[in-house]
Design a protein around this motif. Structure first.
Motif, PDB file in Angstrom:
ATOM      1  N   VAL A 109     -14.232  -0.028 -20.527  1.00  0.00           N
ATOM      2  CA  VAL A 109     -13.622   1.094 -21.187  1.00  0.00           C
ATOM      3  C   VAL A 109     -12.116   0.959 -21.120  1.00  0.00           C
ATOM      4  CG1 VAL A 109     -13.123   3.633 -20.771  1.00  0.00           C
ATOM      5  CG2 VAL A 109     -15.091   2.930 -20.109  1.00  0.00           C
ATOM      6  N   GLY A 110     -11.739   1.063 -22.471  1.00  0.00           N
ATOM      7  CA  GLY A 110     -10.493   0.484 -22.711  1.00  0.00           C
ATOM      8  C   GLY A 110      -9.218   2.003 -22.672  1.00  0.00           C
ATOM      9  N   LEU A 111      -9.931   2.963 -23.298  1.00  0.00           N
ATOM     10  CA  LEU A 111      -9.019   4.123 -23.095  1.00  0.00           C
ATOM     11  C   LEU A 111     -10.061   4.898 -22.341  1.00  0.00           C
ATOM     12  CD1 LEU A 111      -6.968   6.266 -24.054  1.00  0.00           C
ATOM     13  CD2 LEU A 111      -7.849   6.151 -26.230  1.00  0.00           C
ATOM     14  N   ALA A 112      -9.585   5.770 -21.144  1.00  0.00           N
ATOM     15  CA  ALA A 112     -10.342   6.617 -20.387  1.00  0.00           C
ATOM     16  C   ALA A 112     -10.640   7.959 -21.094  1.00  0.00           C
ATOM     17  CB  ALA A 112      -9.678   6.838 -19.181  1.00  0.00           C
ATOM     18  N   ALA A 113     -11.545   8.405 -20.399  1.00  0.00           N
ATOM     19  CA  ALA A 113     -12.191   9.641 -20.968  1.00  0.00           C
ATOM     20  C   ALA A 113     -10.972  10.779 -21.140  1.00  0.00           C
ATOM     21  CB  ALA A 113     -13.204  10.272 -20.201  1.00  0.00           C
ATOM     22  N   HIS A 114     -10.657  11.708 -22.216  1.00  0.00           N
ATOM     23  CA  HIS A 114      -9.740  12.573 -22.525  1.00  0.00           C
ATOM     24  C   HIS A 114     -10.099  13.448 -23.661  1.00  0.00           C
ATOM     25  CE1 HIS A 114      -8.895   9.570 -25.572  1.00  0.00           C
ATOM     26  NE2 HIS A 114      -8.221  10.414 -26.177  1.00  0.00           N
ATOM     27  N   VAL A 115      -9.213  14.235 -23.705  1.00  0.00           N
ATOM     28  CA  VAL A 115      -9.332  15.308 -25.010  1.00  0.00           C
ATOM     29  C   VAL A 115      -7.818  15.085 -25.563  1.00  0.00           C
ATOM     30  CG1 VAL A 115     -10.956  17.107 -24.484  1.00  0.00           C
ATOM     31  CG2 VAL A 115      -8.718  17.200 -23.540  1.00  0.00           C
ATOM     32  N   ASP A 116      -7.841  15.325 -27.039  1.00  0.00           N
ATOM     33  CA  ASP A 116      -6.534  15.255 -27.539  1.00  0.00           C
ATOM     34  C   ASP A 116      -5.872  16.536 -27.540  1.00  0.00           C
ATOM     35  OD1 ASP A 116      -7.118  12.559 -28.045  1.00  0.00           O
ATOM     36  OD2 ASP A 116      -7.600  12.721 -30.236  1.00  0.00           O
ATOM     37  N   GLY A 117      -4.239  16.520 -27.754  1.00  0.00           N
ATOM     38  CA  GLY A 117      -3.696  17.691 -27.529  1.00  0.00           C
ATOM     39  C   GLY A 117      -3.488  18.107 -28.795  1.00  0.00           C
ATOM     40  N   SER A 118      -3.758  17.290 -29.869  1.00  0.00           N
ATOM     41  CA  SER A 118      -3.431  17.488 -31.407  1.00  0.00           C
ATOM     42  C   SER A 118      -4.298  18.838 -31.705  1.00  0.00           C
ATOM     43  CB  SER A 118      -3.632  16.429 -32.239  1.00  0.00           C
ATOM     44  OG  SER A 118      -4.926  16.147 -31.981  1.00  0.00           O
ATOM     45  N   TYR A 119      -3.737  19.458 -33.026  1.00  0.00           N
ATOM     46  CA  TYR A 119      -4.610  20.117 -33.750  1.00  0.00           C
ATOM     47  C   TYR A 119      -5.721  19.038 -34.269  1.00  0.00           C
ATOM     48  CZ  TYR A 119      -0.800  23.475 -34.759  1.00  0.00           C
ATOM     49  OH  TYR A 119       0.156  24.396 -34.677  1.00  0.00           O
ATOM     50  N   LEU A 120      -5.603  18.096 -34.808  1.00  0.00           N
ATOM     51  CA  LEU A 120      -6.674  17.087 -35.367  1.00  0.00           C
ATOM     52  C   LEU A 120      -6.317  15.715 -35.425  1.00  0.00           C
ATOM     53  CD1 LEU A 120      -7.080  18.794 -39.055  1.00  0.00           C
ATOM     54  CD2 LEU A 120      -8.814  18.973 -37.109  1.00  0.00           C
ATOM     55  N   THR A 121      -6.971  14.791 -35.142  1.00  0.00           N
ATOM     56  CA  THR A 121      -6.619  13.434 -35.157  1.00  0.00           C
ATOM     57  C   THR A 121      -7.760  12.694 -36.259  1.00  0.00           C
ATOM     58  OG1 THR A 121      -6.245  13.470 -32.699  1.00  0.00           O
ATOM     59  CG2 THR A 121      -6.807  11.285 -33.564  1.00  0.00           C
ATOM     60  N   VAL A 122      -7.063  11.850 -36.956  1.00  0.00           N
ATOM     61  CA  VAL A 122      -7.539  11.461 -37.961  1.00  0.00           C
ATOM     62  C   VAL A 122      -7.450   9.963 -37.927  1.00  0.00           C
ATOM     63  CG1 VAL A 122      -7.478  10.938 -40.480  1.00  0.00           C
ATOM     64  CG2 VAL A 122      -7.066  13.175 -39.641  1.00  0.00           C
ATOM     65  N   LEU A 123      -8.752   9.064 -37.842  1.00  0.00           N
ATOM     66  CA  LEU A 123      -8.846   7.683 -37.452  1.00  0.00           C
ATOM     67  C   LEU A 123      -9.604   7.039 -38.217  1.00  0.00           C
ATOM     68  CD1 LEU A 123     -10.025   8.637 -33.553  1.00  0.00           C
ATOM     69  CD2 LEU A 123      -7.711   7.653 -34.114  1.00  0.00           C
ATOM     70  N   PHE A 124      -9.115   5.743 -38.360  1.00  0.00           N
ATOM     71  CA  PHE A 124      -9.866   4.609 -38.841  1.00  0.00           C
ATOM     72  C   PHE A 124      -9.819   3.445 -38.041  1.00  0.00           C
ATOM     73  CE2 PHE A 124      -6.127   3.964 -41.483  1.00  0.00           C
ATOM     74  CZ  PHE A 124      -6.137   2.285 -41.123  1.00  0.00           C
ATOM     75  N   GLN A 125     -10.718   2.416 -37.796  1.00  0.00           N
ATOM     76  CA  GLN A 125     -10.870   1.108 -37.181  1.00  0.00           C
ATOM     77  C   GLN A 125     -11.267  -0.115 -37.950  1.00  0.00           C
ATOM     78  OE1 GLN A 125     -14.264   2.690 -35.064  1.00  0.00           O
ATOM     79  NE2 GLN A 125     -14.909   0.661 -35.739  1.00  0.00           N
ATOM     80  N   ASN A 126     -10.870  -1.336 -37.339  1.00  0.00           N
ATOM     81  CA  ASN A 126     -11.509  -2.362 -37.741  1.00  0.00           C
ATOM     82  C   ASN A 126     -13.040  -2.371 -37.597  1.00  0.00           C
ATOM     83  OD1 ASN A 126     -11.612  -3.074 -35.119  1.00  0.00           O
ATOM     84  ND2 ASN A 126     -10.555  -4.925 -35.394  1.00  0.00           N
ATOM     85  N   ASN A 127     -13.948  -3.661 -37.452  1.00  0.00           N
ATOM     86  CA  ASN A 127     -15.405  -3.510 -37.577  1.00  0.00           C
ATOM     87  C   ASN A 127     -15.785  -3.606 -36.133  1.00  0.00           C
ATOM     88  OD1 ASN A 127     -14.301  -6.094 -37.087  1.00  0.00           O
ATOM     89  ND2 ASN A 127     -15.619  -7.091 -38.354  1.00  0.00           N
ATOM     90  N   VAL A 128     -14.832  -3.398 -35.031  1.00  0.00           N
ATOM     91  CA  VAL A 128     -15.213  -3.302 -33.747  1.00  0.00           C
ATOM     92  C   VAL A 128     -15.535  -2.144 -33.212  1.00  0.00           C
ATOM     93  CG1 VAL A 128     -14.671  -4.165 -31.294  1.00  0.00           C
ATOM     94  CG2 VAL A 128     -14.092  -5.675 -33.247  1.00  0.00           C
ATOM     95  N   ASP A 129     -16.556  -1.671 -32.899  1.00  0.00           N
ATOM     96  CA  ASP A 129     -17.076  -0.255 -32.553  1.00  0.00           C
ATOM     97  C   ASP A 129     -16.612   0.060 -31.034  1.00  0.00           C
ATOM     98  OD1 ASP A 129     -17.998  -0.142 -34.948  1.00  0.00           O
ATOM     99  OD2 ASP A 129     -20.164   0.078 -34.339  1.00  0.00           O
ATOM    100  N   GLY A 130     -16.567   1.478 -30.902  1.00  0.00           N
ATOM    101  CA  GLY A 130     -16.509   1.701 -29.304  1.00  0.00           C
ATOM    102  C   GLY A 130     -16.097   3.177 -29.017  1.00  0.00           C
ATOM    103  N   PHE A 131     -15.921   3.887 -30.004  1.00  0.00           N
ATOM    104  CA  PHE A 131     -15.593   5.315 -29.839  1.00  0.00           C
ATOM    105  C   PHE A 131     -16.788   6.030 -29.383  1.00  0.00           C
ATOM    106  CE2 PHE A 131     -14.699   9.607 -30.990  1.00  0.00           C
ATOM    107  CZ  PHE A 131     -13.342   9.800 -30.824  1.00  0.00           C
TER     108      PHE A 131
END
Ligand code: AKG
Ligand code: FE2
Length: 341
Positions: A209-231
């Motif tokens: 686990v590289g980023l521990a469990a959390h909720v975002d504080g934003s209205y919205l978070t818009v994400l893209f990534q390279n080809n390594v999964d993990g979300f």
């Protein structure tokens, strides 16, 4: 014999396309087609807290590729140089390295580094230029151009999606005060699995686990990534973690945050999520966190408080919520502990 745990279930987020064919202008705000798609976006955020948004004309695959290449160049800088881009100006900094919760990690085998540039593309791009000047004192025009153009396209996209949610609740007249005043925090992240190269590759190895469990504080978070999964995401208390199928190169993953939960009077779900990385390749991800500006008072519009849906949260200054969140943890109950009625 090593027995590995069953892989997490796969979650396929609902997908809504913003572009028809090659023409992004075909979706015009306020038209029946806009409202139909806005309803799909809102429905997905209420049910799952996330949605895949097809946007190949708005953030083109080639643009994303350029950004990922630029990020690899940034993360390859010496640690001391990377630290120099940081700024001790609290969670709302213009330059940032690691937000407090990002420094906590569940496994030493996966190291997360993150840069944040607040409003990278606003005004004349002063924040982006300052960031680049710290990372490359002799300048790096190519990186600067890639950063400002990507942040600009992602931010415009995030504002369109937020406007869709607001319109879908029938309160389009509220959108200027929300969408128009929101800050865009552009983040670049690298999850570096086994950065020291000490452990041999192991096919049974569990993802770290590289980023521990959390909720975002934003209205919205818009994400893209390279080809390594993990979300990974957990939509309901007590449910299992599910691996989210990554958005393809023609789409982005949109995740709702708690500012939108408060604004929508609890209708939208802000899912608990984390990032778990296996294998040896770095995971790179990049996103815009569209969030209230720090003095903005987050409050539900009166239209969304009804006899059937009584007020759930008191109004609050976003900065106070952030301070509470950074001190009191990132669990799904943060908002109700801070502002619940
Ligand atoms: O890296 C990702 O895909 C997700 C990052 C994230 O959840 C965050 O920064 O809040
Ligand atoms: Fe997140």
């Amino acid at each position: 014999m090593v027995t590995s745990l069953p892989p997490p279930a796969l979650m396929i987020p609902p997908r809504v396309d913003l572009d028809d064919g090659d023409d992004p202008s075909t979706l015009v705000r306020g038209t029946p087609e806009w409202l139909r798609r806005a309803g799909l976006v809102r429905g997905a955020l209420e049910a799952h807290g996330c949605v895949a948004v097809g946007c190949r004309r708005r953030v083109q695959p080639e643009q994303r590729e350029r950004m990922l290449v630029a990020m690899a160049e940034l993360f390859a800088l010496p640690a001391e140089t990377k630290r120099r881009t940081g700024d001790a100006d609290g969670p709302y900094k213009a330059f940032g390295v690691l937000l407090p919760y990002m420094e906590r990690r569940d496994s030493a085998a996966c190291q997360l580094e993150a840069f944040a540039v607040l409003n990278a593309c606003s005004g004349d791009g002063v924040e982006a230029r300052a960031f680049v000047a710290r990372a490359w004192p002799d300048g790096n025009d190519r990186f600067l151009e890639t950063l400002t153009s990507t942040a600009g396209e992602m931010t415009r996209l995030a504002r369109v999606i937020l406007a869709m949610v607001i319109d879908s609740y029938g309160v389009a007249h509220r959108s200027d005060e929300i969408v128009g005043t929101a800050d865009a925090n552009f983040r670049m992240l690298r999850y570096c699995k086994d950065s020291l190269g000490t452990s041999p590759p192991d096919e049974h190895e569990q993802p770290a686990v590289g980023l521990a469990a959390h909720v975002d504080g934003s209205y919205l978070t818009v994400l893209f990534q390279n080809n390594v999964d993990g979300f990974e995401l957990r939509t309901r208390k007590g449910s299992e973690w599910a691996r989210v199928r990554p958005a393809g190169s023609d789409s982005v993953l949109v995740v709702a945050g708690q500012a939108l939960v408060a604004w929508s009077n609890g209708r939208v779900l802000a899912p608990l999520h984390r990032v778990a990385v296996g294998g040896r390749e770095d995971r790179l991800s990049c996103g815009v966190f569209l969030q209230p500006s720090k003095n903005h008072v987050v409050d539900v519009p009166p239209e969304l408080v009804t006899a059937d849906a009584p007020r759930r949260f008191r109004p609050f200054a976003y900065e106070d919520y952030l301070r509470f969140k950074h001190a009191a943890g990132n669990g799904e109950d943060v908002l109700s502990r801070f502002a619940g009625m």
